[in-house]
Structure formats: C-alpha cells, structure tokens
Enzyme design. Sequence first.
Site, PDB file in Angstrom:
ATOM      1  N   ASP A  18      -8.603  33.543 -35.962  1.00 18.98           N
ATOM      2  CA  ASP A  18      -9.273  34.485 -36.741  1.00 18.98           C
ATOM      3  C   ASP A  18      -8.805  35.818 -36.450  1.00 18.98           C
ATOM      4  O   ASP A  18      -8.397  36.090 -35.382  1.00 18.98           O
ATOM      5  CB  ASP A  18     -10.898  34.305 -36.093  1.00 18.98           C
ATOM      6  CG  ASP A  18     -11.363  33.349 -37.044  1.00 18.98           C
ATOM      7  OD1 ASP A  18     -10.978  32.913 -37.851  1.00 18.98           O
ATOM      8  OD2 ASP A  18     -12.383  32.801 -36.380  1.00 18.98           O
ATOM      9  N   ILE A  24       2.804   1.402  -3.773  1.00 22.15           N
ATOM     10  CA  ILE A  24       1.938   1.468  -4.973  1.00 22.15           C
ATOM     11  C   ILE A  24       1.578   2.789  -5.097  1.00 22.15           C
ATOM     12  O   ILE A  24       0.522   3.334  -4.211  1.00 22.15           O
ATOM     13  CB  ILE A  24       1.066   0.268  -5.066  1.00 22.15           C
ATOM     14  CG1 ILE A  24       1.669  -0.860  -5.221  1.00 22.15           C
ATOM     15  CG2 ILE A  24       0.089   0.510  -6.296  1.00 22.15           C
ATOM     16  CD1 ILE A  24       0.723  -2.135  -5.270  1.00 22.15           C
ATOM     17  N   ASN A  47       0.472   6.674   4.304  1.00 22.01           N
ATOM     18  CA  ASN A  47      -0.082   6.420   2.852  1.00 22.01           C
ATOM     19  C   ASN A  47      -1.521   7.046   2.949  1.00 22.01           C
ATOM     20  O   ASN A  47      -1.812   7.648   1.685  1.00 22.01           O
ATOM     21  CB  ASN A  47       0.171   5.287   2.472  1.00 22.01           C
ATOM     22  CG  ASN A  47       0.552   5.166   1.073  1.00 22.01           C
ATOM     23  OD1 ASN A  47      -0.278   5.035   0.321  1.00 22.01           O
ATOM     24  ND2 ASN A  47       1.695   5.744   0.626  1.00 22.01           N
ATOM     25  N   VAL A  82       0.838  -1.201   0.012  1.00 21.77           N
ATOM     26  CA  VAL A  82       0.001  -0.150   0.116  1.00 21.77           C
ATOM     27  C   VAL A  82       0.746   1.337  -0.009  1.00 21.77           C
ATOM     28  O   VAL A  82       0.573   2.374  -0.597  1.00 21.77           O
ATOM     29  CB  VAL A  82      -0.866  -0.029   1.184  1.00 21.77           C
ATOM     30  CG1 VAL A  82      -1.840   1.197   1.321  1.00 21.77           C
ATOM     31  CG2 VAL A  82      -1.848  -1.354   1.022  1.00 21.77           C
ATOM     32  N   ALA A  83       1.907   1.117   0.786  1.00 21.38           N
ATOM     33  CA  ALA A  83       2.762   2.407   1.022  1.00 21.38           C
ATOM     34  C   ALA A  83       3.486   2.702  -0.400  1.00 21.38           C
ATOM     35  O   ALA A  83       3.756   3.682  -0.739  1.00 21.38           O
ATOM     36  CB  ALA A  83       3.885   2.090   2.044  1.00 21.38           C
ATOM     37  N   ASP A  90      -0.915  11.826   3.584  1.00 18.96           N
ATOM     38  CA  ASP A  90      -0.105  11.851   2.269  1.00 18.96           C
ATOM     39  C   ASP A  90      -0.897  12.592   1.004  1.00 18.96           C
ATOM     40  O   ASP A  90      -0.365  13.413   0.283  1.00 18.96           O
ATOM     41  CB  ASP A  90       0.214  10.411   1.757  1.00 18.96           C
ATOM     42  CG  ASP A  90       1.886  10.558   1.244  1.00 18.96           C
ATOM     43  OD1 ASP A  90       2.366  11.381   1.560  1.00 18.96           O
ATOM     44  OD2 ASP A  90       1.983   9.470   0.489  1.00 18.96           O
ATOM     45  N   GLU A 135      -1.399   4.373  -6.042  1.00 20.98           N
ATOM     46  CA  GLU A 135      -2.448   4.164  -6.592  1.00 20.98           C
ATOM     47  C   GLU A 135      -3.444   5.842  -6.969  1.00 20.98           C
ATOM     48  O   GLU A 135      -4.392   5.723  -7.554  1.00 20.98           O
ATOM     49  CB  GLU A 135      -3.412   3.317  -5.595  1.00 20.98           C
ATOM     50  CG  GLU A 135      -3.861   4.232  -4.344  1.00 20.98           C
ATOM     51  CD  GLU A 135      -2.746   4.058  -3.215  1.00 20.98           C
ATOM     52  OE1 GLU A 135      -1.656   3.546  -3.471  1.00 20.98           O
ATOM     53  OE2 GLU A 135      -2.935   4.692  -2.118  1.00 20.98           O
TER      54      GLU A 135
HETATM   55  P1  ATP Z   1     -12.471  36.450 -39.923  1.00 24.85           P
HETATM   56  O1  ATP Z   1     -12.191  35.059 -40.698  1.00 24.85           O
HETATM   57  O2  ATP Z   1     -11.184  36.971 -39.274  1.00 24.85           O
HETATM   58  O3  ATP Z   1     -13.499  36.277 -38.817  1.00 24.85           O
HETATM   59  P2  ATP Z   1     -13.975  37.922 -41.702  1.00 24.85           P
HETATM   60  O4  ATP Z   1     -15.236  38.007 -40.873  1.00 24.85           O
HETATM   61  O5  ATP Z   1     -13.479  38.910 -42.425  1.00 24.85           O
HETATM   62  O6  ATP Z   1     -12.545  37.539 -40.837  1.00 24.85           O
HETATM   63  P3  ATP Z   1     -15.713  36.102 -42.981  1.00 24.85           P
HETATM   64  O7  ATP Z   1     -16.963  36.326 -42.045  1.00 24.85           O
HETATM   65  O8  ATP Z   1     -15.585  34.945 -43.613  1.00 24.85           O
HETATM   66  O9  ATP Z   1     -14.373  36.515 -42.662  1.00 24.85           O
HETATM   67  O10 ATP Z   1     -15.923  37.211 -44.127  1.00 24.85           O
HETATM   68  C1  ATP Z   1     -15.446  37.167 -45.314  1.00 24.85           C
HETATM   69  C2  ATP Z   1     -15.589  38.373 -46.527  1.00 24.85           C
HETATM   70  O11 ATP Z   1     -16.837  38.243 -46.680  1.00 24.85           O
HETATM   71  C3  ATP Z   1     -15.258  39.640 -45.631  1.00 24.85           C
HETATM   72  O12 ATP Z   1     -13.913  40.074 -45.864  1.00 24.85           O
HETATM   73  C4  ATP Z   1     -16.111  40.504 -46.457  1.00 24.85           C
HETATM   74  O13 ATP Z   1     -15.422  40.953 -47.654  1.00 24.85           O
HETATM   75  C5  ATP Z   1     -17.356  39.656 -46.984  1.00 24.85           C
HETATM   76  N1  ATP Z   1     -18.591  39.631 -45.721  1.00 24.85           N
HETATM   77  C6  ATP Z   1     -18.310  39.677 -44.316  1.00 24.85           C
HETATM   78  N2  ATP Z   1     -19.513  39.924 -43.884  1.00 24.85           N
HETATM   79  C7  ATP Z   1     -20.260  40.117 -44.731  1.00 24.85           C
HETATM   80  C8  ATP Z   1     -21.782  40.483 -44.710  1.00 24.85           C
HETATM   81  N3  ATP Z   1     -22.435  40.267 -43.508  1.00 24.85           N
HETATM   82  N4  ATP Z   1     -22.402  40.663 -45.740  1.00 24.85           N
HETATM   83  C9  ATP Z   1     -21.635  40.607 -46.895  1.00 24.85           C
HETATM   84  N5  ATP Z   1     -20.433  40.285 -47.154  1.00 24.85           N
HETATM   85  C10 ATP Z   1     -19.841  39.950 -46.297  1.00 24.85           C
END
Ligand code: ATP
Length: 870
Positions: A325, A281, A704, A278-279, A708, A283
């Site tokens: 993103d 292992i 243990n 026991v001491a 412990d 566990e």
């Molecule tokens: P991330 O990927 O960093 O979030 P993001 O928001 O630009 O960036 P998406 O949301 O995929 O990425 O948008 C891609 C592209 O689509 C944008 O760069 C823009 O040109 C266009 N877009 C984004 N939002 C809209 C919208 N609501 N309506 C129309 N076009 C849009």
Amino acid sequence: MKEFYRQTVKEVLDRVESSEAGLTSEQADHSREKCGWNELTGGKKKSITRIFFEQYKDFLVLILIAAALISGILGDVESAAVIVIVITINAILGTIQTVKAEQSLRSLKKLSGPEAKVLRDGTTVQLPARELVVGDIILLEAGDMIPADGRLIENASLKVDESALTGESLAVEKDLETLSAEVPLGDRTNMVFSGSFVTYGRGKAVITDSGMQTEIGKIAGLLKSTSEKQTPLQVNLEEFGKKLSILVLIFCGILFAISVFRGEKIGSAFMFAVALAVAAIPEALSSIVTIVLSFGTQKMAREHAIIRKLQAVEGLGSVSIICSDKTGTLTQNKMTVEDYYVAGKRIPVSELDPDDPAQRFLMDCSILCNDSTNENGVEIGDPTETALIHLASQHGLAAASIRNLYPREGEVPFDSDRKMMSTLHRIDGENRMIVKGAVDRLLELTEQIWTHDGIREITEADKITIQQQNQSFSMEGLRVLAFTYREIPEKHTLSTDDENHLIFLGLIAMMDPPREESKDAVAECIKAGIRPVMITGDHKITAAAIAKRIGILQDLSEACEGADIENMSDAELRDFVPKISVYARVSPEHKIRIVRAWQEKGMIVAMTGDGVNDAPALKQADIGVAMGITGTEVAKDAAAMILTDDNFATIVKAVENGRNLYQNIKYAIRFLLSGNFGAILAVLCASIGGLPVPFAPVHLLFINLLTDSLPAIALGMEPHSSEVMNEKPRSADKSILTKDFLGKIGLEGFVIGAMTMLSFLTGYHMNGALLGSTFAFGTLCLARLFHGFNCKSDHPVIFTKRFFNNKWLQGAFVLGAVLITSVLTVPEFHRVFKVETLNLMQLGCVYLYAFASLLIIQLLKWIRMKFRQR
Ligand code: ATP
C-alpha cells in the site's frame, strides 16, 4: 428465562447489570471473576511433565530403552545406567527447548491477539479482546472482529459476515428490533456473535456472553485443539530424515549380522548397532527448525514484525515481489492540508480566510462529513480526516461546536470500493447531504456547481477545469478530496442510491510525505532481487509522483489504474504485470488478481493490506502482511505477519531476517549431518579394514545426545548479517538439500572421519584397542565441537572476527570441551565411559587431531573460494 434476542435493549442491559455508559473497571473485574477471561480454552496448554514424557515417544529413544534393559539383563549394569542417565539428560534438554519454543510462540500469539473498542469508565478504550466481560459495551465498525456475543443497542447500516458460524457467505444486515419468536442463529438480526466480523457500517452492542459461553465457544468445546502446521522445510526434512533412517537401520542391521557372524556376543553387537543408529540418524533435524524459527520470531517481533504463522518466516526468505500500500506504509500517513480549491480559485492554506463564505462552507463540510475527533488536543481517526479538523481548529473552528450545531442525522460510511462517504445534516431548515471522496468518482455524479453567483448547471468545461486542477495537485504528489452536497427533500435512511444529483463545492489537497526510510528500503529490495510494487486506492498521478520520489518507478508508463486491468484476461494480466510498478485506483478484487498473476509466473508474493475487503488478497498472497496500527482486525486475522509500525522498511527487514534464519538452519543441518557422517565413515572404515570397532556404544550416545545438540542450536542463533541481501531470492520449491550442499556435508564428514581414524590408529599403536578407542572418541567429539565454527559460513572464518561473534557457539564449545576433557582425564570415569585415562601428552594428541580437522576444512573452504573467484 427468555433468550437475549427476544428481550428489549433495556431488559438486556438490566439483565447483564450494565447501562449504555458501559462498565467501570471495577465492575469489569468483578464480572470477570464470575465469567472468566473472554477466550476459547479448547486448545489446552500441555503440562511440562507431559512434554517431558513425550520426549520418550521417539522411536530411537524407545530402542535405547530396550537396549538398556537388555544390557541390564545381560549383567552390564553400568552401560544400562549410563544409557538411562544419558537419555534422561537428553529428555530434560529436549523439554527445555520445547517449553522455550512454545513460550515464545505463545507470547507471539498474545502480541497478535485481537483487540476491541469498548466503553470503560465512561471513555472509549482499545483493549485486548480477552479482557472483555459480560455487560461491556463494544463499539463496532467495518473491519472489526466481533469479540464476544452481544445484543445490539445502536445500529448504523451494520452488516456482519457470520459465515464462520452459519456457513452463510452473504453478510447479514443487522437491526435493533426485538424478536418475539424463537429463531435460529442466522436470523437473530439484533445480535452479533463472536467469530464473525463487520463488513460494513457501525454499531454498538452490549456483551451478553463471553469466552466458552459464546455460540462459537460451544462449538469450539467440541473441537480438538489445533496444533501449529508443519512448515514446508520441516516436512522436507522429515521426509529426508525418514529415508535416511531406513538406510541407516539397514546398514546397522548388516553390521550387527557381520559382528555376530564374526563371533561377537549378541548383546554387545546389538548395543553397538543401536548406538550407531542413534549416532547416524539425524532425529533433531525438524525440531531444530522449530526452535530456530520460534526464537527468530522473537527478534522479528522486537523489530516490529509479528509473525502469525511460522511458515511465513521461511517464506519470507524467498519473497520475490512485495506489493505494498502507499498511504502509511510507504508514506508517513501524516496528512497536512496544503490547498483549498473553491469557487474556481486555488487558495494555499496560508491565505485561507474563514470569513469568505465559499471557504467557510467548504471548511464546515470538511468537519461535518468526517468521523475523526479532536478531544483535548488528542486527534483520533483516519489521518485524511484528522488533517481536515486540524486545519479548521487552526482557524478557530472547533469541530465539536460545528457538529453540535448541525448534528449528523444519517450516513453512508466510507468504503474503498466507492471511494466516498456521505453524511446527512439539518442545515438552515434543509436536509443537506454532504458527500466527500475521490474527485473522478464524484464528478461522475455531479450535475451542478456552487459559485459566488449561486448554483448553476455544471458544464463540460467546468469539469475539465476541475480535472486539470486535480491533475496539477496530483503531479505535486498531493492527495485530493472532492466535496459535494445536495438537498434531500424528504428525510429517510441514507443509502448509496442517494449519492447522485450532486452539487460540486470544492477540492482540498493534502500532503502525505514519503517515510524517510522508504527510499533506502526500496533500494535494498532491488539490490536483493525483490521487486517492490505500489498498490493504492489513490489517484494515479499522485501515486506515481510519490513512487518516483522513493525509487519504485522511473517512468509514468510503469503506472496504471485498476480500470486498465479490469477487462484483461488472466493470461493478458500475466504478461502485463512485469511492466507495472504502480497500480492506482485499485479495488480489493484487483489486488487478488495482481497477486495471482505474479504467483502464476512462479513468484513468491508478499502483499500488504489493512481494510476489511483486503482479507482475501492477504490470504491469497504467500505472505499476507497486515498493518498493526491502521489495519482492521479482519485484515490482521487473515495475515501471516503484522507490522506494528505499518512501515514498508519493516517488511524488507523481515525478509532479511527470514533469509538469515533460513541460512542459520542450513548451518545447523550441515553441522549435524556432516558430524554424523564422519562417525559412520570411521566405523565403516574400521569394519572394512578388519580393525576393532573404534567406539564403544556409550561414546556414540555421549556425543550424539549430549555434546551435539547445543552447537546445532547455537548455530541457529548465528548473528544475522546483511550480506544475505546481496543475493537473489532463493527459489521456493528448491529443496534445502541440494547436491552442492550434500557434497559439502560429505566432504566435511570425510575429513572428520579421517582424522578420527588417524587418531584411533595412533592410540591403537601406542597401547592397543582401548587407547585407540579413547583417542577416536575424544577426537570425534572435539572435532565435531570445532566443526561448529566451520559451519558458521561458507567462507573460511578462522582468522576473522566472525570466528568469535557467536557467544552461544563459544559457550556450547567450552561446555562440550569441559565435559569430554573430564571424561578423558578423570580416572573415576574410565569404567563407566569405557575409556583409558589420558595423560597430558595423549590429551594433546587428541586435541591436535580434532583441531587439524578444523584447519583442513577451513583450508578446503579457502581453496573453494579462490576457485570460485576465478
Ligand atoms: P492505500 O491503498 O495506499 O492505503 P488510499 O488510502 O488512498 O491508499 P483508500 O483508503 O482505498 O486508499 O482510498 C481510496 C480513495 O478514496 C482515496 O484516494 C480518496 O480519494 C478516497 N478517500 C480516502 N479516504 C476517504 C475518506 N475518509 N472519506 C472520503 N473519501 C476518502
């Protein structure tokens, strides 16, 4: 009664006693009394009694029970009683720890539980899915998990992935048609089912079944509850523990045989062998990991990172690439419109004139082709879109009134693959479709251009001018949207096929400033050997401008577009990724390929995502990170971690926490293994030297099982330090038990064992075997309590503030010291614990030997540190 899909919307609404306006809170409460919470109750919670009895399932505890029985039968009732008491206390401690760990995991699950948009008391609210009831009206859009079974009452190109239920991987197109015949689940196109998710479009549904009554609930009822998978570290330690146990059992078996051979009574020889096993292992190893990780997750949740899979905490410590993103994560996602570009002129917002027909037309389009709202000053929707209506309202144009004037008659929703969205309106007797989106995409589909002199063919020169304008906006870090439109001769349901023959109207440029903390977080990453990478749907130049400002990129050559990697083979991409820090214009498929390329290079990748199409990349990444605020339910469901503040800096903080927790687990393991090793060494040494056995079985059990485990858990709670970020990421496949680590454990165990034996010999020479054994017991127990402070760091801490910075460890020390001191000094205990009651001088001697072990180990650490520095 007919199934819901064979009834009209009106019949269904009547049947569930609801209306298109949804339920009131009161009606919902009433309905919940009848149908219960909307949750799957398959995985039943374990009762505390069950957890308590499960503590006895352990192999060692069973041996101990057998030992207690044998001692009882052989007449040693006291030993039997002590063993029973000790294992009961141990089981109580174990139960408390398990219940606490489970509680913290459950509260974490609640935090990360899915949510749904629902109509309650006449307004749209976001609620935890478990609060929904039959009769509720839910609003669905791309990326939403469907929270319960429902009949559709409104549909705008809704497509649903029902693969979890039907196995069909293609998304199903939904409609409102009432079906007459009985059909299988996959063909009930006017219904939506819990467990599936919206891949495209929008819709509204009335809930017809919730919780266990849903189709998935019926299946879930048949499934066993799934328990949390073990983390790689737990598996690793469990394997190690098993191997060690076998060695220890063999060793104890031999010791037992030798004792019997030397003429000792079988009963007492057996008891000793059991106590030693026991001491020795360890566990508690794998349960310490669970406890430390689950408590660690609470701290992380307070710091805005909700862990959905326990493995992620461990993985975070070895993350070497963070793909993030841009919008909202590295930037604030607070867009403000800075410039218009219309009829060939750039107009800063300060100079906007809504009476100018071109500017007014662009402003109207930016309100109409827009899903965000502004009700009583509260803006709801995508910040890109709220910025547009915000600007209009500053110029006296209310979004609601323009939308009432030209209501929406059709739409093709935005998706990040197309990078555009379209809406259809009846304007001046025409069917006008407005399309807004990424400049380059729309220019490809544009044939004409709006000018003050009327509409004309667009020329190459026009396109170049527009592109140049776009470029110069982007170089300032601005995000640019293009606006186009066209007339649709005959009204029909809009589709992507209509998105062509467009007329160019203008550009709107917006600023989304970087988050203040992004720059420092990026620097911290780089210092910690982690490569930050920006992956965005935005324009390359805009992305690079922002990336440069926060330190992700030095030179434009480190930026590329999704299209650049489109035709690369996997091998080419592997060689390409180290050169790139910014990927712009990326589609979700590119994200998966980038993650995979890094993984093939042996990197551990964290990847952020928010959209419905990001789910596969989030699953592919070692740590999928979903956005808590802007993320879709699907992304959250696929992720291992959710950021409640969508902030890049939070990921870096989580990595720091992950590294600290891993380090603390290492401290706890070091504490347990070296202490156990010390005990074995002492026994071995006595046996080789022909001395009496230094411990009675009850001593080993006491140490243990009682004194412990608390310091070990306390070490798991060591305050975190930012020093962990000065090191490179730990390699993920390297075992925690490296040679170096085991070497330290061996050396420290040796010091503890040696001090125990010296103490034994002192007592033995003073007054024979019983005093020797009392000295050994006291010293081993105290030396291990002191050893907690040794395990706090790789460096000597004895004369530093750090020595006193863990109140849990101090508490565990004081409690343990009080217990052992009472056992050694209170005369009533001496029979039960097989000790001689010590006087003050003798007690001082025991403490001194124990303290000496602390000093020696600290000295060894100091020497090692000096040696390293050279
Ligand atoms: P991330 O990927 O960093 O979030 P993001 O928001 O630009 O960036 P998406 O949301 O995929 O990425 O948008 C891609 C592209 O689509 C944008 O760069 C823009 O040109 C266009 N877009 C984004 N939002 C809209 C919208 N609501 N309506 C129309 N076009 C849009």
